[in-house]
Design an enzyme around this catalytic site. Structure first.
Site, short mmCIF file in Angstrom:
data_model
loop_
_atom_site.label_atom_id
_atom_site.label_comp_id
_atom_site.label_asym_id
_atom_site.label_seq_id
_atom_site.Cartn_x
_atom_site.Cartn_y
_atom_site.Cartn_z
N ASP A 426 7.11 -5.58 16.13
CA ASP A 426 7.40 -4.37 15.38
C ASP A 426 8.48 -4.70 14.34
O ASP A 426 9.12 -5.75 14.41
CB ASP A 426 7.88 -3.28 16.34
CG ASP A 426 8.20 -1.97 15.62
OD1 ASP A 426 7.48 -1.64 14.67
OD2 ASP A 426 9.18 -1.32 16.00
N THR A 428 10.89 -1.98 12.65
CA THR A 428 12.08 -1.16 12.78
C THR A 428 12.65 -1.27 14.18
O THR A 428 11.97 -0.99 15.17
CB THR A 428 11.75 0.31 12.47
OG1 THR A 428 11.17 0.38 11.17
CG2 THR A 428 13.00 1.16 12.53
N GLU A 736 17.63 10.71 11.92
CA GLU A 736 18.21 12.05 11.90
C GLU A 736 19.72 11.98 11.71
O GLU A 736 20.29 12.75 10.93
CB GLU A 736 17.87 12.78 13.20
CG GLU A 736 16.44 13.27 13.29
CD GLU A 736 16.24 14.21 14.46
OE1 GLU A 736 17.10 14.21 15.36
OE2 GLU A 736 15.24 14.94 14.47
N ARG A 845 13.73 2.67 4.05
CA ARG A 845 12.86 3.61 4.76
C ARG A 845 12.87 4.93 4.00
O ARG A 845 13.94 5.47 3.68
CB ARG A 845 13.36 3.83 6.19
CG ARG A 845 13.21 2.61 7.07
CD ARG A 845 13.89 2.82 8.40
NE ARG A 845 13.37 3.97 9.12
CZ ARG A 845 12.32 3.94 9.93
NH1 ARG A 845 11.68 2.79 10.12
NH2 ARG A 845 11.91 5.00 10.57
N LEU A 993 -1.63 -12.35 4.83
CA LEU A 993 -2.53 -11.19 4.78
C LEU A 993 -1.74 -9.92 5.01
O LEU A 993 -1.02 -9.80 6.01
CB LEU A 993 -3.63 -11.33 5.82
CG LEU A 993 -4.61 -10.16 5.94
CD1 LEU A 993 -5.38 -9.97 4.64
CD2 LEU A 993 -5.57 -10.37 7.10
N ASP A 1052 10.65 -2.05 20.27
CA ASP A 1052 11.81 -1.34 20.82
C ASP A 1052 11.58 0.14 21.04
O ASP A 1052 12.44 0.81 21.62
CB ASP A 1052 13.01 -1.50 19.88
CG ASP A 1052 12.84 -0.68 18.61
OD1 ASP A 1052 13.80 -0.01 18.19
OD2 ASP A 1052 11.74 -0.69 18.04
N ASN A 1055 6.50 3.93 20.47
CA ASN A 1055 5.25 3.62 19.79
C ASN A 1055 4.80 2.17 19.97
O ASN A 1055 3.72 1.81 19.54
CB ASN A 1055 5.38 3.93 18.29
CG ASN A 1055 6.49 3.13 17.64
OD1 ASN A 1055 7.44 2.72 18.31
ND2 ASN A 1055 6.41 2.92 16.35
#
EC number: 7.6.2.1
Length: 1362
Positions: A426, A428, A736, A845, A993, A1052, A1055
């Site tokens: 991942d 982030t 947030e 981001r 790629l 982490d 997801n």
């Protein structure tokens, strides 16, 4: 009857009017469909008060599980049968039990039955003791937890009494105080908080330490009279127990037949801790093993390693070899009996040779049983526990800042760490810090670069540190922990990053005038330096004298001010942030007066005075020229004039500003214009004769002085800055928190939160109470979050939405027909999109902020649908998704934000080392393509000379594959001299790629999978952007199953869970997004850089140790068994042995079993420094060069050779003598022991005092056992008599000469091979050879043939010379 009634009512409503509205109204009063009691109970659970008088409901409550938990596997009576049954699942145990039972058959008996039982009994006993100890520890833990106390309401005593947790049942009312642990899953019915809020900490459940809000069920009293369980007569219908921690569905039906929906915010989960709330009362809905916490407690993860699967195959080869040897003995015995004439010894002549051969077959199965390594499986478990111990105690994998070390959650796949071929990461929180810092923003189509904030974040090392060749990472000057990657331009392939520098060093230089710091530089990364131009525009709201007139272009229009104010208001309130203060720590209930917003609320409560209604009066009276009055007119007015503020220093015009921004826009816009009813609302909302802010604060100070005689600082009330410093924001995500701190930097401060109101400070306006109507939380499918509020200035219902730009941009409304206002909206959208693209190229981001104004009728209609969806049990998620989609459409785009997520330290070095080790690195992220490419540049996954493949689609896939293959052939040519240096740095040109989520959907289809995989294999790396969690797991599964490679996934967040679980090895990073990934992983680390040592060092060691230990077990078993097999050629294949049966059984089980354990735990074939500096050494593991069929059969052949030497050297020595069988076997056993132990010494790369003690102990134990057996045993091994055999043999010099000669001759090839291998490594490394010579051949050759200029560092050089 009920169904007929429903049909009649529905038909009547269709005739009466709007069918959709009537259905919604009707659904709130009765169920959507009726079912029988059995059908209903199968799908949902009914909970009522345990004090009910209904016998049927009482039986129903008793049918639910109690709160007593039992995690033990066994009881006193069930231990032996259950444990034995569990151990019989191992084929090896079944096999040896069968052999022990077979030895009780007289015709095939090899030796005493009790001796045959010894090995399997020892193994079963050791395993049973281990299981018993583990179960006893679980029993002690269960007793402690079940014995905890809590307050449960007693209907007999009409009061709360203390009960043990195990006595709590579904339907009981439980009262908890601050800092108490919740004993069961409870529905929150009462909270001492005046707004019905309960704060909980879920660290025991998911590892997250930030506080979370839980809300009392709607329509229940929030304050005032204490909750009385006798008055509770409602019925709860909820879903059956499940392990989903984030969802809870159900409804509560009151005695009046009214129904209210239940959701996850109403549920208090077992194991959580109550914080910042004095008293809560709830009713138990799930207890014991039916609670969500217990249903998620699956214990340690179990995965079968690749080596274990290969081991099972080799065990089968050993079984086949055993059968061949036994068949040979059986056939040989039959032939021997046929040719035997006039035997001089006793032979059973009545049994036919064929039957006798059949009996010998089973006798030989018993005699040669040690060929199957019975102790190998137990030894592997012990070795893996030792390996895990050293991994967990490695200081290099310890994070002192977080006080966390590596966690090994899967105990049986340590060797897989040394065979990884594909790594899926991942972005982030894995490659980056996930500590978000507000960087820049765009509002009203105008970009505000926040240059001062950028300079504050970019603090560099002096130029002299650049020549050290160290790695390239940038650290924020405001945090010693956080690191960052500088903005890079991938088009120019210029990746410029700098080494980290701590804040303390920067401050030292600042004090010595060596470095000039910005005035606002702070150790806390949450502080944001505002953009001066945006501050100037916001100051217009606070101007005491305003005039709406057309002025200079530097003056913002009223429409622009509306956008700016709404933008920062959305940043402040569109979140789930919990506001607290340092004076109210989560473990303290007593509060210091007037130290925080909570104190003010409690003081107002004592005076029957609502703070959220009163704090709206903090502004001065609404005079004609007051800022509040101007702002109210600003939001109510539909035209965009401009006004003249006080003199402000000139500043440059911002990029993206429209030169026609002061044009009078009088077209109707529902978002910025009120009708006549809105004007009436404005007049009604005005409050006359309000107290001024100073007067109210004076009264608060007086009240505080009179309360308990406690002191408070008047400066904290008089100065707004000091009050701001006391606010603490606890957010569920770093995004947030960054946005709330950014809004606070512009004086738009979130001061308090309740379930119904938000307290927000606006610049020039003061403290406002914003009515919170509804929250639509962030959803990974929707990728956005919305809040529905009543605007504090206009009274309108407004929806504020923030989310991913790819989603929000599609929801922004386009005004048709075109108009001046429509042109303005289109211009804002175009400019904002340009700014978003720019942010993405810088690696930021991005989030978009939007709003929507609802009419009252529109809101009421939506609310009915939303309440219906919340009250539904079936299809609730779909209904909620549909309701959110209805609300979040036709939005008005306000602006966008860019947040920097800084790169972790040593990420580029780690990725480079992994690539040199032959591991392909894929990045799977949900970010934009530009952001993903920028991070790939920063972490050196993408090099300047690499070629990007981004235009991937189904039509171009085959064409791209052909192009890559063609270029790959050109690049595969021998490197020229000009490219040697490039190869040495690991920067050889290749294809990268880059594929987005939509294209990935096509690529994962059956007809395109093979082309996609082939293209991916030809590329150096793959970046999947805009990918969903499901796509991540599908990509990992595709590569794992189709390419048959070892995969590792690291992430982490929640997801990443599916990806982590699918991979062969899953690694979770304990970062800023909770512990979901850690709890689902096999190993948990705190930083990405730890992967380097975990894989290259510990992974290599674990694989090498375990592979060599398994081969050693096969070797020593084959070597010893063949001694018995060669003897059969001289005893008529009768199954006789030349050794004592006790020695035969204990030789492999005891005398030679401990040294391999020490070898498997402590051996280091290569030092850690060499493995870190030469990652190419790792390739021996993931290409399985150590434990492959070739090495297995070479080991078997080596065992055959040594057994031949060990048997025939004593045989020819004693040929023609009158030596007995046991005397002949004595030097053979002794030689075999010495050969096996010294073979271990030759194979060991690390010898310590512990090795010496174990090896010496094995030899001493053997000699002590055989000597004692020879001195005292008379009938230990009938029919033979070992008395005096060993003492006689050991007293003769020939015995020692035979043992020495046998040992030397047997080990000579092994020692020569080891020496040749060391010289080959020495030669291939080029150590000590002529400068510039090119090494050839050997297992290190590929690494050194790649480039002649690879520098070998000193530790590696020393190892190579050794």
């Amino acid at each position: 009857e009920k169904r007929i009634y429903v049909q009649v009512v529905s038909w009547w409503m269709r005739l009466a009017g709007n069918e959709e509205d009537n259905k919604l109204m009707f659904s709130l009063e009765c169920p959507l469909r009726f079912r029988t009691s059995t059908e209903r109970l199968e799908r949902k659970r009914t909970v009522v008060s345990s004090a009910t008088d209904d016998e049927q409901l009482i039986k129903l409550l008793k049918s639910y599980g109690s709160n007593k938990i039992r995690t033990t596997k066994y009881s006193l009576l069930s231990f032996l049968p259950k444990n034995l049954f569990a151990q019989l699942h191992r084929f090896a145990n079944v096999y040896f039990i069968f052999l022990a039972a077979l030895n009780f058959v007289p015709v095939v008996e090899a030796f005493q039955p009790e001796i045959a039982m010894a090995p399997i009994l020892l193994v079963l006993t050791v395993t049973a003791i281990k299981d018993l100890w583990e179960d006893y520890r679980r029993l002690i833990s269960d007793r402690f937890i079940n014995g905890l106390r809590c307050q449960v309401y007693s209907s007999l005593q009409k009061d709360y009494i203390e009960q043990r947790w195990q006595d709590v049942r579904v339907g009981d009312f439980i009262r908890l105080s601050c800092n108490e642990i919740i004993p069961a899953d409870m529905l929150l019915l009462y909270s001492s908080d005046p707004h019905g809020v309960c704060y909980i900490e879920t660290a025991n459940l998911d590892g997250e330490t930030n506080l979370k809000q839980r809300q009392v069920v709607a329509d229940l009293p929030l304050q005032g009279v204490e909750f009385t369980p006798e008055s509770f007569h409602s019925r709860i219908e909820c879903e059956n127990p499940n392990n989903n921690l984030s969802k809870f569905r159900g409804y509560m039906e009151h005695s009046t037949k009214g129904r209210v929906g239940l959701h996850n915010n109403n549920l208090l989960l077992r194991s959580c801790t109550v914080r910042n709330t004095e008293t809560v009362v709830g009713i138990v809905v799930y207890a014991g093993h039916e609670t969500k916490a217990m249903m998620n407690n699956s214990g340690p993860r179990y995965k079968r390693s690749q080596m274990e699967r290969r081991l099972n195959i080799d065990i089968l080869w050993c079984v086949l070899l055993l059968i061949i040897m036994c068949l040979t003995a059986a056939i040989g015995h039959g032939l021997w009996l046929q040719q035997l004439k006039d035997p001089i010894f006793l032979v059973d002549t009545e049994t036919s040779p064929a039957l006798a051969g059949f009996y010998v077959f089973w006798t030989m199965i018993i005699v040669l049983q040690v060929l199957i390594p019975i102790s190998l499986y137990v030894s592997i478990e012990i070795v893996k526990l030792g390996q895990i111990y050293f991994i967990q105690n490695d200081l290099a994998l310890y994070n002192d800042q977080l006080d966390s070390r590596i966690q090994c959650r899967a105990l049986n796949i340590t060797e897989d760490l040394g065979q990884i071929q594909y790594l899926f990461s991942d972005k982030t929180g894995t490659l980056t810090e996930n500590k978000m810092v507000f960087r820049r923003c765009s509002v009203y189509g105008i970009e505000y670069p926040h240059e001062e904030n950028a300079r504050r974040l970019e603090v560099y090392e002096p130029e002299e540190n650049k020549v050290t060749g160290q790695s390239v990472t940038l650290r924020s000057g405001c945090s010693a922990r956080s690191l960052s990657c500088r903005s890079v331009n991938c088009n120019q392939s210029s990746v410029s990053l700098h080494t980290p520098k701590t804040y303390a060093t920067i401050m030292d230089k600042a004090e010595s005038n060596q470095l000039i710091l910005p005035a606002s530089l702070s150790p806390q990364a949450k502080e944001v330096v505002p953009d001066p131009e945006l501050v100037r525009k916001l100051d217009c709201l606070a101007s005491p004298a305003v005039s709406v007139s057309d002025s200079s272009s530097r003056t913002p229009s009223s429409l622009e001010l509306t956008y700016i104010t709404d933008f920062f208001l959305a940043l402040a309130i569109c979140n789930s942030v919990v506001v607290s203060s340092p004076s109210q720590p989560r473990h303290v209930v007593a509060r210091i007066p007037l130290k925080s917003l909570e104190d003010i609320k409690l003081m107002f409560q004592r005076m029957n005075f609502s703070p959220f209604s009163a704090l709206s009066a903090f502004s001065p009276p609404q005079t004609k020229d007051s800022p509040r009055s101007f702002t109210r007119r600003l939001f109510a007015r539909g035209k965009a004039g401009s006004f003249t503020p006080p003199a402000i220093p000139a500043s440059s015009t911002k990029e993206g500003a429209d030169p026609d921004q002061d044009v009078n826009l009088e077209t109707s816009n529902p978002s910025h214009k009120l009708d006549s009813s809105g004007s009436e609302n404005e007049e009604n909302n005005k409050v006359e004769d309000r107290e001024t802010e100073d007067d109210l604060r004076d009264k608060l100070a007086k009240l505080d002085g009179a309360a308990d005689g406690m002191e408070t600082s008047t400066e904290e009330l008089d100065t707004e800055n000091s009050a701001d410093d006391e606010l603490l924001y606890e957010a569920e995500s770093p995004d947030e928190a960054a946005l709330v701190h950014a809004a606070r930097a512009y004086r738009c401060t979130l001061r308090g939160r309740s379930p119904e109101n938000l307290l927000v400070d606006l610049p020039g306006i003061g403290c406002l109470a914003v009515r919170l109507l509804h929250i639509l939380p962030f959803d990974s499918n929707r990728k956005r979050m919305s809040v529905v509020v009543r605007h504090p200035l206009t009274g309108q219902v407004v929806v504020y939405t923030k989310g991913a730009d790819s989603v929000i941009m599609d929801l922004v409304s386009l005004i048709n027909p075109p108009s001046l206002l429509g042109d303005r909206c289109s211009h804002i959208r175009e400019q904002t999109q340009k700014h978003l693209d720019s942010y993405a190229r810088e690696g930021l981001r991005t989030l978009c902020i939007a709003k929507k104004v609802l009419e009252e009728e529109e809101y009421e209609l939506w609310l009915k649908r939303q309440l219906y969806a919340e009250a539904s049990i079936e299809d609730r998620e779909e209904l909620l998704m549909e309701s959110a989609h209805r609300l979040e459409t036709n939005l008005t785009l306000l602006g966008a934000t860019g947040i920097v997520d800084r790169l972790q330290e040593e990420v580029p070095e780690t990725i480079r080392a992994l690539q040199r080790a032959g591991i392909k690195v894929w990045v799977l992220t949900g970010d934009k393509q530009e952001t993903a490419i920028n991070i790939a540049c920063a972490c050196k996954l993408l090099r300047p000379n690499d070629q990007l493949l981004t235009e991937t689609c189904a039509a171009l896939l085959q064409e791209l594959l052909m192009e890559v293959q063609r270029c790959g052939e050109n690049w595969s040519e021998p490197p020229s001299a000009g490219r040697s240096a490039e190869s040495s740095s690991g920067a050889a040109a290749g294809f990268i790629l880059v594929i987005d989520g939509r294209t990935l959907d096509w690529a994962l289809q059956d007809e395109l999978r093979s082309d996609f995989l082939e293209l991916s294999r030809q590329c150096k790396a793959v970046i999947c952007c805009r990918s969903t969690p499901l796509q991540k797991s599908e990509v990992v599964r595709l590569v794992r199953d189709q390419l048959k490679v070892m995969t590792l996934a690291v992430g982490d967040g929640a997801n990443d869970v599916s990806m982590i679980q699918v991979a062969d090895v899953g690694i979770g990073i304990s970062g800023q997004e909770g512990m979901q990934a850690v709890m689902s992983s096999d190993f948990a680390i705190s930083r990405f850089k730890h992967l380097r040592k975990l894989l290259l060092v510990h992974g290599h060691w674990c694989y090498s140790r375990l592979a060599n230990m398994i081969l050693y077990f096969f070797y020593k078993n084959v070597m010893y068994v063949n001694l018995l097999f060669w003897y059969q050629f001289f005893c008529g294949f009768s199954g006789s042995v030349m050794t004592n049966s006790w020695v035969l059984i204990l030789f492999n089980l005891l005398f030679t079993s401990v040294p391999p354990l020490i070898y498997g735990v402590l051996d280091q074939d290569v030092p850690a420094d060499a493995l870190m500096e030469l990652p190419e050494l790792y390739q021996a593991g993931h290409t399985s060069k150590i434990y492959i069929p070739r090495t297995f059969w070479l080991t078997i052949l080596d065992g055959f050779y040594q057994s031949l030497i060990c048997f025939f050297v004593p045989y020819f020595t004693y040929a023609g003598s009158d030596i007995g069988d046991l005397s002949f076997g004595s030097p053979i056993n002794t030689s075999a022991l010495l050969i096996i132990l010294l073979h271990q010494v030759i194979e060991s790369h690390t010898l310590t005092w512990l090795h010496g003690i174990v090896l010496l102990g094995s030899g001493v134990s053997y000699f002590a056992f055989v000597l004692l057996l020879s001195l005292w045993c008379v009938t230990c091994s009938p029919p033979t008599n070992p008395l005096g055999v060993e003492t006689l043999q050991m007293s003769q010099p020939l015995f020692y000469m035979v043992c020495a000669l046998t040992t030397v001759v047997a080990l000579l090839p092994r020692a020569a091979n080891q020496q040749t291998g060391a010289e080959s490594i020495h030669s291939n490394a080029g150590v000590g050879g002529p400068s510039g010579s090119t090494p050839t051949g050997g297992w290190l050759a590929p690494r050194f043939q790649e480039s002649q200029t690879v520098p070998v560092q000193e530790p590696a050089l020393l190892w190579l010379r050794r």
